[in-house]
Design an enzyme around this catalytic site. Structure first.
Site, PDB file in Angstrom:
ATOM      1  N   HIS A 105       0.867  -1.179   0.000  1.00  0.00           N
ATOM      2  CA  HIS A 105       0.000   0.000   0.000  1.00  0.00           C
ATOM      3  C   HIS A 105       0.911   1.239   0.000  1.00  0.00           C
ATOM      4  O   HIS A 105       2.024   1.179   0.531  1.00  0.00           O
ATOM      5  CB  HIS A 105      -0.825  -0.061   1.292  1.00  0.00           C
ATOM      6  CG  HIS A 105      -1.905   0.956   1.421  1.00  0.00           C
ATOM      7  ND1 HIS A 105      -1.662   2.257   1.775  1.00  0.00           N
ATOM      8  CD2 HIS A 105      -3.251   0.845   1.275  1.00  0.00           C
ATOM      9  CE1 HIS A 105      -2.816   2.910   1.844  1.00  0.00           C
ATOM     10  NE2 HIS A 105      -3.802   2.083   1.534  1.00  0.00           N
TER      11      HIS A 105
ATOM     12  N   ASP B 176       3.260  -4.782   7.877  1.00  0.00           N
ATOM     13  CA  ASP B 176       2.054  -3.968   7.762  1.00  0.00           C
ATOM     14  C   ASP B 176       0.873  -4.907   8.002  1.00  0.00           C
ATOM     15  O   ASP B 176       0.539  -5.742   7.156  1.00  0.00           O
ATOM     16  CB  ASP B 176       1.999  -3.338   6.363  1.00  0.00           C
ATOM     17  CG  ASP B 176       0.702  -2.572   6.117  1.00  0.00           C
ATOM     18  OD1 ASP B 176      -0.238  -2.701   6.931  1.00  0.00           O
ATOM     19  OD2 ASP B 176       0.626  -1.854   5.104  1.00  0.00           O
TER      20      ASP B 176
ATOM     21  N   GLN C 123      -4.333  -5.167   7.044  1.00  0.00           N
ATOM     22  CA  GLN C 123      -5.366  -6.069   6.526  1.00  0.00           C
ATOM     23  C   GLN C 123      -5.336  -7.448   7.200  1.00  0.00           C
ATOM     24  O   GLN C 123      -6.247  -8.241   6.992  1.00  0.00           O
ATOM     25  CB  GLN C 123      -5.213  -6.253   5.008  1.00  0.00           C
ATOM     26  CG  GLN C 123      -5.403  -4.991   4.194  1.00  0.00           C
ATOM     27  CD  GLN C 123      -6.823  -4.432   4.282  1.00  0.00           C
ATOM     28  OE1 GLN C 123      -7.768  -5.112   4.658  1.00  0.00           O
ATOM     29  NE2 GLN C 123      -6.967  -3.163   3.938  1.00  0.00           N
TER      30      GLN C 123
ATOM     31  N   LYS D 135     -10.181  -0.537  10.833  1.00  0.00           N
ATOM     32  CA  LYS D 135     -10.423  -1.689   9.948  1.00  0.00           C
ATOM     33  C   LYS D 135     -10.778  -2.935  10.754  1.00  0.00           C
ATOM     34  O   LYS D 135     -10.963  -4.010  10.200  1.00  0.00           O
ATOM     35  CB  LYS D 135      -9.171  -1.976   9.108  1.00  0.00           C
ATOM     36  CG  LYS D 135      -8.855  -0.870   8.094  1.00  0.00           C
ATOM     37  CD  LYS D 135      -7.658  -1.255   7.270  1.00  0.00           C
ATOM     38  CE  LYS D 135      -7.027  -0.097   6.538  1.00  0.00           C
ATOM     39  NZ  LYS D 135      -7.788   0.405   5.403  1.00  0.00           N
TER      40      LYS D 135
ATOM     41  N   CYS E 278      -4.677   2.587  -3.641  1.00  0.00           N
ATOM     42  CA  CYS E 278      -3.388   2.994  -3.046  1.00  0.00           C
ATOM     43  C   CYS E 278      -2.263   2.029  -3.394  1.00  0.00           C
ATOM     44  O   CYS E 278      -1.366   1.786  -2.580  1.00  0.00           O
ATOM     45  CB  CYS E 278      -3.498   3.156  -1.526  1.00  0.00           C
ATOM     46  SG  CYS E 278      -4.658   4.420  -1.047  1.00  0.00           S
TER      47      CYS E 278
HETATM   48  N1  PLP Z   1      -1.630  -0.810   4.612  1.00  0.00           N
HETATM   49  C1  PLP Z   1      -2.604  -1.503   4.038  1.00  0.00           C
HETATM   50  C2  PLP Z   1      -2.313  -2.888   3.534  1.00  0.00           C
HETATM   51  C3  PLP Z   1      -3.880  -0.965   3.923  1.00  0.00           C
HETATM   52  O1  PLP Z   1      -4.854  -1.666   3.327  1.00  0.00           O
HETATM   53  C4  PLP Z   1      -4.119   0.343   4.428  1.00  0.00           C
HETATM   54  C5  PLP Z   1      -5.443   0.976   4.270  1.00  0.00           C
HETATM   55  O2  PLP Z   1      -6.200   0.679   3.396  1.00  0.00           O
HETATM   56  C6  PLP Z   1      -3.074   1.020   5.027  1.00  0.00           C
HETATM   57  C7  PLP Z   1      -1.838   0.423   5.105  1.00  0.00           C
HETATM   58  C8  PLP Z   1      -3.244   2.391   5.589  1.00  0.00           C
HETATM   59  O3  PLP Z   1      -4.095   2.378   6.703  1.00  0.00           O
HETATM   60  P1  PLP Z   1      -4.593   3.724   7.365  1.00  0.00           P
HETATM   61  O4  PLP Z   1      -5.177   4.559   6.275  1.00  0.00           O
HETATM   62  O5  PLP Z   1      -5.603   3.289   8.369  1.00  0.00           O
HETATM   63  O6  PLP Z   1      -3.403   4.374   7.993  1.00  0.00           O
END
Ligand code: PLP
Length: 419
Positions: A133, A210, A213, A236, A374
């Site tokens: 992401h 990360d 998800q 999430k 993203c």
């Molecule tokens: N990493 C992954 C794999 C994500 O799916 C997301 C959000 O969709 C993020 C990071 C970023 O999360 P946040 O916007 O809650 O900081």
């Protein structure tokens, strides 16, 4: 009543779970029952999380770690209890290793600044995967630019899995950090992070996972993984927005520089310098997001009461059902065919723009996401500037999937007639 094979505990009952989420009984678009399939973007919230926020503001709103009056003591106790609950949810040894942030993005930026600027040098490499992401890409691009270090990518294969041979080949004594998603928000791929962490450690690299998800959808244990950093977001996983976690090994946090400066993160201050507060407060400058930390602990309590194993198992079964149902739609192509995958399902439909798909199914009350999710460079690699994504969570049912498939068939019928 269906029971889980080993525990004898009742299996997850999505109908009962649904009834605990007020918004899921809503009607949208002129009376269509809502089918919410945008969970990878953000999840809905159960009543008990909403009530925990309400209770904080109604009964014990006060700043934490400052005053010694009754409300302040109550707020501080509940805030620190939240840290303990969330820490044990991810298997952290000590709540000192659990830092409250605004979410995954801020957690990763914290590591890039507070660890990266100190430990990554001009000859070093930071290894990412092509499925990251932007939140796990841009902070490292910024760090690479600032330090002269280099980004190295692990390729994604056609089936949505990582090229693990390339990963092992590219790991070297120059690799300072591997930053890796545990579950792709586009392809649904669940990466074998435990093995990859072992390989990285052998090469002398640190690993950031990360978990944006993965933590909401499956059991994640930082000790079993032996990850150095884990980042995830409350919103999430049935929790509030604006709150998230950075887990890091204590030995790393101890030597890292602060990220933000201000109140609460200091020990002693003179005109020209300062010393830092003990962990975890060194990384929590200013008044924290007290209510939402408490709300996130309520969400974690809720998920734990259902059981992360059961949540994962139910989602995997529903994902298999959804993949099979979607594959019956002619001209629809799913991206992500990994053997181990979760419920983020991205697809394209021949001749129909993803935004049109999203717009049309929304007329039937079905909420899905369309766009680059993203992950622009990976989308480009797959030859699509955008895709449509349906993403599942614990309250979704086969009926939701059927409604999506019916809506997609209608979209197809409409566009076929129009051309
Ligand atoms: N990493 C992954 C794999 C994500 O799916 C997301 C959000 O969709 C993020 C990071 C970023 O999360 P946040 O916007 O809650 O900081």
């Amino acid at each position: 009543m269906a029971h889980t094979r080993h525990t004898g505990k009742p299996a997850l009952d999505p109908a009962r779970v649904r009834s605990e989420f007020p918004v899921l009984s809503r009607f949208v678009r002129d009376g269509k029952p809502l089918v919410y399939l945008d969970n990878a973007a953000t999840s809905q919230k159960p009543a008990l999380v909403i009530e925990a926020l309400d209770e904080y503001y109604r009964h014990y709103n006060a700043n934490v770690h400052r005053a010694i009056h009754h409300l302040a003591e109550e707020a501080t106790t509940r805030y620190e209890e939240a840290r303990t609950v969330i820490g044990s949810f991810i298997g952290a040894e000590n709540p000192r290793e659990v830092i409250f942030t605004r979410g995954t993005t801020e957690s990763i930026n914290l590591v890039a600044h507070a660890w990266g600027r100190k430990y990554v040098g001009a000859d070093d490499e930071i290894m990412l995967s092509e499925m990251e992401h932007h939140s796990n890409m841009i902070p490292w691009q910024l760090l690479a630019k600032a330090t002269g270090s280099r980004l190295v990518y692990i390729p994604v294969l056609e089936n949505g899995e990582l090229d693990l041979d390339a990963y092992r080949e590219r790991l070297s004594s120059r690799t300072r950090l591997v930053a890796l998603t545990q579950m792709s928000n586009v392809l649904g791929t669940i990466n074998p992070v435990a093995d990859m962490i072992r390989d990285a450690h052998r090469a002398g690299a640190r690993v950031l996972v990360d978990g944006a998800q993965s933590v909401p959808h499956m059991p994640v244990d930082v000790k079993a993984l032996d990850c150095d950093f884990l980042a995830f977001s409350g919103h999430k996983m049935c929790g509030p927005t604006g709150i998230g976690i950075l887990y890091a090994k204590e030995e790393l946090l101890e030597t890292m520089d602060p990220f933000h400066g201000g109140g609460e993160m200091i020990s002693k201050v003179s005109w020209h310098e300062a010393t830092w507060a003990d962990l975890p407060h060194k990384f929590e400058a200013g008044t924290p997001n007290i209510a939402d930390a408490i709300g996130l602990a309520a969400a974690v309590g809720y998920l734990s009461s259902l059981g992360m194993d059961d949540i994962h198992r139910a989602e995997q079964a529903l994902t298999a059902y959804a993949l099979e149902a979607l594959r019956t739609i002619e001209g629809l192509r799913i991206y992500g065919d990994a053997a181990n995958r979760g419920g983020a399902i991205s697809f394209v439909m021949e001749g129909i723009h993803p935004h049109d798909i999203s717009h049309f199914v929304d007329q039937d009350g079905v909420a899905v996401r369309a766009g680059h999710m993203c992950c622009q460079p990976m989308m480009k690699k797959f030859g699509h500037p955008a895709m449509t994504r349906a993403s599942l969570y614990l309250y979704n049912t086969r009926d939701d999937v059927d409604r999506l498939v019916e809506a997609l068939e209608r979209v197809k019928g409409f566009f076929n007639r129009a051309t």
